[in-house]
Write a protein that holds these residues in place. Structure first.
Motif, PDB file in Angstrom:
ATOM      1  N   THR A   1     -21.826   8.442  15.686  1.00  0.00           N
ATOM      2  CA  THR A   1     -21.146   8.647  14.419  1.00  0.00           C
ATOM      3  C   THR A   1     -21.220   7.398  13.542  1.00  0.00           C
ATOM      4  O   THR A   1     -21.148   7.495  12.327  1.00  0.00           O
ATOM      5  CB  THR A   1     -19.679   9.055  14.634  1.00  0.00           C
ATOM      6  OG1 THR A   1     -19.059   8.105  15.489  1.00  0.00           O
ATOM      7  CG2 THR A   1     -19.584  10.412  15.265  1.00  0.00           C
TER       8      THR A   1
ATOM      9  N   TYR B   1     -17.291  18.695  17.330  1.00  0.00           N
ATOM     10  CA  TYR B   1     -17.938  17.892  16.281  1.00  0.00           C
ATOM     11  C   TYR B   1     -18.372  18.771  15.123  1.00  0.00           C
ATOM     12  O   TYR B   1     -18.343  18.345  13.957  1.00  0.00           O
ATOM     13  CB  TYR B   1     -19.130  17.121  16.854  1.00  0.00           C
ATOM     14  CG  TYR B   1     -18.670  15.938  17.649  1.00  0.00           C
ATOM     15  CD1 TYR B   1     -18.322  14.760  17.020  1.00  0.00           C
ATOM     16  CD2 TYR B   1     -18.529  16.004  19.018  1.00  0.00           C
ATOM     17  CE1 TYR B   1     -17.860  13.684  17.726  1.00  0.00           C
ATOM     18  CE2 TYR B   1     -18.067  14.941  19.751  1.00  0.00           C
ATOM     19  CZ  TYR B   1     -17.733  13.784  19.095  1.00  0.00           C
ATOM     20  OH  TYR B   1     -17.264  12.717  19.806  1.00  0.00           O
TER      21      TYR B   1
ATOM     22  N   SER C   1     -17.738   8.955  11.069  1.00  0.00           N
ATOM     23  CA  SER C   1     -18.619   9.219   9.937  1.00  0.00           C
ATOM     24  C   SER C   1     -17.922  10.037   8.853  1.00  0.00           C
ATOM     25  O   SER C   1     -18.493  10.259   7.790  1.00  0.00           O
ATOM     26  CB  SER C   1     -19.863   9.959  10.407  1.00  0.00           C
ATOM     27  OG  SER C   1     -19.525  11.267  10.777  1.00  0.00           O
TER      28      SER C   1
ATOM     29  N   GLN D   1     -24.768  15.441  14.964  1.00  0.00           N
ATOM     30  CA  GLN D   1     -23.979  14.504  15.766  1.00  0.00           C
ATOM     31  C   GLN D   1     -23.490  15.166  17.044  1.00  0.00           C
ATOM     32  O   GLN D   1     -23.540  14.576  18.123  1.00  0.00           O
ATOM     33  CB  GLN D   1     -22.795  13.985  14.949  1.00  0.00           C
ATOM     34  CG  GLN D   1     -23.244  13.098  13.803  1.00  0.00           C
ATOM     35  CD  GLN D   1     -22.088  12.618  12.976  1.00  0.00           C
ATOM     36  OE1 GLN D   1     -20.954  13.007  13.189  1.00  0.00           O
ATOM     37  NE2 GLN D   1     -22.368  11.759  12.021  1.00  0.00           N
TER      38      GLN D   1
ATOM     39  N   ASP E   1     -14.986  10.260  15.767  1.00  0.00           N
ATOM     40  CA  ASP E   1     -15.971  10.471  14.712  1.00  0.00           C
ATOM     41  C   ASP E   1     -15.620   9.530  13.572  1.00  0.00           C
ATOM     42  O   ASP E   1     -14.611   9.713  12.911  1.00  0.00           O
ATOM     43  CB  ASP E   1     -15.935  11.922  14.249  1.00  0.00           C
ATOM     44  CG  ASP E   1     -17.070  12.231  13.288  1.00  0.00           C
ATOM     45  OD1 ASP E   1     -17.659  11.269  12.764  1.00  0.00           O
ATOM     46  OD2 ASP E   1     -17.367  13.406  13.074  1.00  0.00           O
TER      47      ASP E   1
END
Lengths: 340, 360
Positions: A129, A234, A74, A114, A72
């Motif tokens: 992401t 997530y 982000s 996501q 991930d």
């Protein structure tokens, strides 16, 4: 903890983690002996925790995702978006509880979207992401390009909340006694750490993360709902980025479009130094915690040893990262050869 | 007829379906929004050259660095099943070396420019080698191995420059960065074309493409067949190094200065995106370089379209993200399967109807 493990050989997770923890303590001890100064004061450790509370929280989330075999990138951008939107909300006269809910909501929303795209639509996590990162960064600048400062009474109370331990303080040059200070954010980070630790060690869901990261096909045969588990990883990561955003805001008290720039890579680096593998199935949050501290200690050492040119900090960080990555690779390769 | 239809929905153009659909959508959108978006005019620039100008030209010109990097990245992705996230930082280093050599030489002429290019190329290849050794010999995942250079690359560039952002001005450099007198096409576009041709020739006359794909699809099988997988991986990183150097040089020549912080900033993410939009599996294996090049132009076209719609440069990312998500959702295997099912259901209904009619 170590004595218990003597009977059976260490697993890869524990071995990598132990290496990191040992290196961290050696490094810190050496800098205490040779550099002295700030390193001799407990406040140095408190400062490291104060400055990096949000990084620790983000790294915890990233470790969960990486154990599940995903990635991930982000998280840093979501943190920045949370900071900016909470600052604007507070300045418009919102309540503190509202801003907490907002932070959690934004993080959760990113996690849900996501997670859905990655696990149920089977899209590559890196791309999803990455889009999340672009969106969060772009939306932060849409909210405000100018840096914003929080002016809110209720929040100021929260921000100033810190634990002062006078006996761990030190005497400054002018004779004033400065007590050791720990910010509220550190306690939030530690709480998250304990919760994630329990989740990964003792909860069914946490064990399922290891299972899907290690071998997806056998996890499926064990009756684990792989898609749901991945989705949950997530989701938790998103939630933790939301919390991290709030902690970041408590530390800085201001929102800026470039907040938490490069945090995702720092978080990935912390997880890697802590012994988490990007391939999944291997990792531990204790290692991640020490990974974050190691990363910060390196930066502090560079500053303390007088390398003041702006480029040295990241060059040494890169060098140390290289050292850790090589060490892990060599150790793991040797072990896998021995097994054969 | 039936098989043709089926082939189209299963991706009639193979993996190029999605980038081509994306380009078509963008073109249609722009045609509806403002047909003059596509107008190309001949104008005179400051140096008095006759040059082509217009949105389309600026798209093709602006995507040059991205397209070059995407070519190299495709190879790395295919062979190593991972991506290099240090291309931006490595390009900054290559650019710094390029400028450093030019500054050290007394005058800037064709010879020194070539010398500078060769020097920066060697440096970029060395850094590519460093990444390659970590990935191929030490078996570290590419993203983690290149994280090292990503962390410290721009600082190394800063260090090479000695903490400054030096200027280099010369007609040769502006010739590389913008237009060569007498040729109305921007030079970076020509460089992309040359690079594409070189890759095409490389694949035509060597078995690099086949070897790379076999290493990416199944490394142990490739090894059993006598392919030196380590060397292939290393080679892919070295080739990416050359691409990085060319991209860095174009970046420096465009501005006439080296700024380690802003040169090709965030390009690594865009490059990976270009590879993915081009329909290449980020998990390695089969690849098409043409897809990545089209992917690069899709990204640049999207950006230019957003600029033309008066979106500010900092906000572009948010809209870009929405389009990317839409694209990947359309391209995701689950959605494709659902779509196929719907088509098949409709067809079986139709068949049943026609049968019923025949009976009646």
């Amino acid at each position: 903890m170590k004595t218990k493990k003597f009977r059976e050989p260490l697993t890869n997770t524990q071995l990598l983690m132990t290496i990191t923890i040992c290196i961290f303590f050696t490094m810190y001890l050496l800098s205490m002996i040779f550099l002295g100064g700030g390193f001799l004061r407990p406040q140095q450790i408190f400062d490291m925790l104060n400055d990096n509370a949000s990084l620790i929280i983000v790294s915890l989330g990233l470790t969960i995702v990486m154990i599940g075999g995903g990635i991930d990138i982000s998280v840093g951008a979501v943190t920045s978006l949370v900071v900016m939107s909470c600052v604007i909300y507070l300045n418009k006269g919102g309540s503190v509880i509202g801003s907490v809910l907002m932070a959690l909501g934004i993080g959760l929303a990113f996690g849900v979207i996501q997670g859905f795209l990655i696990s149920y639509l089977d899209i590559q996590p890196f791309i999803v992401t990455l889009a999340g990162m672009f969106f969060a960064r772009g939306f932060t600048t849409i909210l405000s390009v100018e840096p914003q400062k929080v002016a809110h009474e209720g929040f100021d109370v929260l921000r100033k909340a810190e634990l002062k331990i006078s006996w761990l303080g030190y005497t400054a040059n002018n004779g004033n006694v400065i007590p050791g200070t720990i910010e509220l954010g550190v306690f939030i980070a530690l709480l998250c750490f304990v919760l994630v630790f329990i989740l990964l060690k003792f909860v069914k869901l946490g064990r399922a993360f290891y299972a899907i990261g290690g071998n997806q096909a056998s996890a499926l045969m064990l009756g684990i709902d792989v898609k749901k588990t991945r989705f949950m990883s997530y989701l938790i990561c998103g939630l933790l980025s939301g919390i991290s955003g709030f902690v970041f805001m408590m530390h800085t008290g201001a929102g800026n479009a470039t907040n938490a720039a490069g945090m995702e890579m720092n978080a990935i680096a912390s997880s890697i130094i802590g012994g988490t593998l990007l391939t999944g199935g291997v990792g531990d949050v204790v290692g991640t915690f020490f990974g974050t501290l190691t990363l910060t200690t390196i930066k502090k050492i560079v500053v303390a040893s007088g390398l003041n040119d702006p480029w040295w900090q990241s060059i040494t960080t890169g060098g140390m990262l290289c050292f850790f990555i090589l060490l892990q690779s060599v150790v793991l390769n040797k072990r896998s050869k021995k097994k054969k | 007829m039936k098989s043709k239809e089926k082939k189209f929905f299963a991706g009639g153009f193979g993996q190029l379906t999605i980038p081509l659909i994306a380009i078509a959508l963008l073109v249609i959108f722009n045609l509806i929004r403002d047909p003059s978006f596509f107008s190309i005019t001949l104008s005179h620039n400051n140096d008095g050259n006759t040059v082509l100008s217009g949105n389309l030209i600026s798209i093709i010109n602006g995507a040059s660095e991205l397209a070059i990097l995407a070519m190299g990245m495709t190879l790395v992705t295919a062979a190593c099943r991972g991506q290099d996230i240090s291309v931006g930082a490595a390009a900054a280093i290559a650019g710094s070396v390029f400028v450093k050599v030019l500054m050290a030489s007394s005058s800037i002429n064709a010879g020194t420019v070539i010398l500078a290019f060769v020097c920066s190329c060697i440096v970029a290849m060395l850094f590519g080698c460093f990444n390659g050794v970590l990935v191929a010999v030490f078996r570290i995942q590419p993203m983690i191995a290149t994280l090292i250079l990503y962390t410290c690359g721009r600082s190394i560039a800063y260090w090479i420059n000695g903490g400054a952002t030096p200027n280099v001005k010369s007609p040769i450099l502006s010739g590389i960065g913008s237009f060569i007198p007498g040729i109305p096409i921007p030079t970076p576009v020509l460089i992309v074309a040359v690079m594409a041709v070189i890759f095409k020739l490389l694949f035509r006359f060597t078995s690099l493409e086949l070897l790379t794909q076999s290493v990416g699809i199944n490394e142990s099988a490739a090894k059993l067949n006598g392919i030196n997988a380590t060397f292939i991986k290393l080679l892919s990183f070295i080739i990416l190094g050359v691409c990085v150097c060319v991209a860095g040089m174009i970046g420096v020549c465009r501005l006439g200065l080296i700024n380690h912080e802003t040169l090709l900033i965030d390009v690594e993410m865009d490059t990976i995106l270009a590879v993915a939009i081009g329909g290449n599996n980020l998990g390695g294996g089969k690849f098409k370089i043409s897809g990545s090049i089209i992917g690069a132009y899709v990204i640049q076209m999207l950006t230019t379209t957003l600029y033309a719609m008066k979106v500010s440069s900092t906000d572009v990312k948010a809209y870009k993200a929405i389009v990317i998500v839409l694209l990947v959702v359309i391209g995701s295997p689950v959605v494709k399967k659902k779509f196929d099912k719907v088509i098949r259901n409709m067809k079986s209904l139709k068949d049943a109807d026609s049968k019923g009619e025949a009976k009646a």
